[in-house]
Design an enzyme around this catalytic site. Structure first.
Site, PDB file in Angstrom:
ATOM      1  N   GLY A   7      44.296  48.549  25.547  1.00  0.00           N
ATOM      2  CA  GLY A   7      45.730  48.713  25.315  1.00  0.00           C
ATOM      3  C   GLY A   7      46.399  47.361  25.289  1.00  0.00           C
ATOM      4  O   GLY A   7      45.760  46.328  25.465  1.00  0.00           O
ATOM      5  N   ARG A  10      50.322  44.666  29.858  1.00  0.00           N
ATOM      6  CA  ARG A  10      51.224  45.363  30.777  1.00  0.00           C
ATOM      7  C   ARG A  10      51.390  46.847  30.418  1.00  0.00           C
ATOM      8  O   ARG A  10      52.408  47.454  30.702  1.00  0.00           O
ATOM      9  CB  ARG A  10      52.598  44.679  30.828  1.00  0.00           C
ATOM     10  CG  ARG A  10      52.568  43.186  31.119  1.00  0.00           C
ATOM     11  CD  ARG A  10      51.964  42.829  32.439  1.00  0.00           C
ATOM     12  NE  ARG A  10      52.827  43.323  33.515  1.00  0.00           N
ATOM     13  CZ  ARG A  10      52.461  43.422  34.760  1.00  0.00           C
ATOM     14  NH1 ARG A  10      51.246  43.084  35.112  1.00  0.00           N
ATOM     15  NH2 ARG A  10      53.283  43.860  35.674  1.00  0.00           N
ATOM     16  N   SER A  11      50.369  47.434  29.810  1.00  0.00           N
ATOM     17  CA  SER A  11      50.437  48.849  29.415  1.00  0.00           C
ATOM     18  C   SER A  11      50.038  49.797  30.539  1.00  0.00           C
ATOM     19  O   SER A  11      50.249  51.003  30.429  1.00  0.00           O
ATOM     20  CB  SER A  11      49.540  49.096  28.195  1.00  0.00           C
ATOM     21  OG  SER A  11      48.184  48.820  28.519  1.00  0.00           O
ATOM     22  N   THR A  33      37.102  38.485  36.394  1.00  0.00           N
ATOM     23  CA  THR A  33      36.567  37.449  35.508  1.00  0.00           C
ATOM     24  C   THR A  33      37.523  36.290  35.259  1.00  0.00           C
ATOM     25  O   THR A  33      37.165  35.340  34.578  1.00  0.00           O
ATOM     26  CB  THR A  33      36.211  38.064  34.145  1.00  0.00           C
ATOM     27  OG1 THR A  33      37.408  38.587  33.549  1.00  0.00           O
ATOM     28  CG2 THR A  33      35.173  39.154  34.285  1.00  0.00           C
ATOM     29  N   HIS A  48      47.299  41.646  42.752  1.00  0.00           N
ATOM     30  CA  HIS A  48      46.268  42.626  42.355  1.00  0.00           C
ATOM     31  C   HIS A  48      45.315  42.900  43.516  1.00  0.00           C
ATOM     32  O   HIS A  48      44.986  44.051  43.806  1.00  0.00           O
ATOM     33  CB  HIS A  48      45.475  42.119  41.145  1.00  0.00           C
ATOM     34  CG  HIS A  48      46.124  42.384  39.845  1.00  0.00           C
ATOM     35  ND1 HIS A  48      45.553  43.177  38.883  1.00  0.00           N
ATOM     36  CD2 HIS A  48      47.304  41.961  39.326  1.00  0.00           C
ATOM     37  CE1 HIS A  48      46.352  43.231  37.829  1.00  0.00           C
ATOM     38  NE2 HIS A  48      47.417  42.499  38.074  1.00  0.00           N
ATOM     39  N   ARG A  51      47.010  44.984  46.210  1.00  0.00           N
ATOM     40  CA  ARG A  51      47.193  46.361  45.754  1.00  0.00           C
ATOM     41  C   ARG A  51      45.904  47.172  45.903  1.00  0.00           C
ATOM     42  O   ARG A  51      45.935  48.337  46.273  1.00  0.00           O
ATOM     43  CB  ARG A  51      47.665  46.360  44.295  1.00  0.00           C
ATOM     44  CG  ARG A  51      47.886  47.762  43.737  1.00  0.00           C
ATOM     45  CD  ARG A  51      48.280  47.757  42.286  1.00  0.00           C
ATOM     46  NE  ARG A  51      47.144  47.404  41.450  1.00  0.00           N
ATOM     47  CZ  ARG A  51      47.236  46.710  40.327  1.00  0.00           C
ATOM     48  NH1 ARG A  51      48.392  46.249  39.917  1.00  0.00           N
ATOM     49  NH2 ARG A  51      46.165  46.448  39.610  1.00  0.00           N
TER      50      ARG A  51
END
Length: 172
Positions: A7, A10-11, A33, A48, A51
């Site tokens: 996608g 930021r999808s 990566t 990230h 979260r």
């Protein structure tokens, strides 16, 4: 199993992929990566990590992913775009060499007996680059995405946080 999740930027690809991995395993592997190229990027990576929490086994590997044994694990590889970027710049922006090295590395990975959830970007959805190098990288990204999609059992396109299944060879 190979599940490609693609996608635009930021999808919601990573969130979707993380939820999927957690639905398949109580201790999935997060294969990161990205190189850290500035402080803002470092902060984004830390967000990230926070979260995701402790239930993940995180492995940070910029290029040679096959150094690790993922047998019988659920592995979220995030993301192909940043991984391919590492080959591209390490190879002096040599498109063909980068694509060859990346596909050879993927072949080694796909030989492992595990479940792959792979996140990638559809760079062409974000507009037309205004310089030749960025356009060449878009083409390179498109080639690796097509390669993975052909090998994948499942391909999901994420648009505005919503999944659209575009390939499923598991369903009979």
């Amino acid at each position: 199993m190979i599940h490609l999740i693609t996608g635009g930027q930021r999808s919601g690809k990573s969130l979707f992929a993380e939820d999927l991995a957690l639905s398949l395993s109580d201790r999935p592997v997060y294969l990161a990566t990205s190189r850290i190229w500035d402080e803002a990027h470092r902060e984004r990576i830390e967000i990230h990590k926070h979260r995701r929490g402790n239930q993940w086994t995180t492995i940070e590997e910029e290029k040679i992913l096959s150094l690790h044994d993922f047998t019988k694990k659920v592995v979220l590889l995030d993301c192909i775009t940043l991984w391919l970027n590492n080959f591209f710049f390490d190879n002096g922006e040599d498109d063909e060499k980068s694509l060859n090295e990346a596909t050879q590395e993927l072949e080694k990975l796909f030989d492992q007996n595990c479940d792959w959830i792979i996140v990638t970007n559809e760079l062409g959805l974000g507009g037309h680059p205004d310089n030749k190098m960025a356009m060449r990288f878009n083409d390179l990204q498109g080639s690796i995405n097509q390669y993975i999609a052909k090998r994948a059992d499942l391909v999901t396109l994420i648009i505005s946080g919503l999944p659209l299944e575009i390939k499923n060879t598991i369903r009979a």
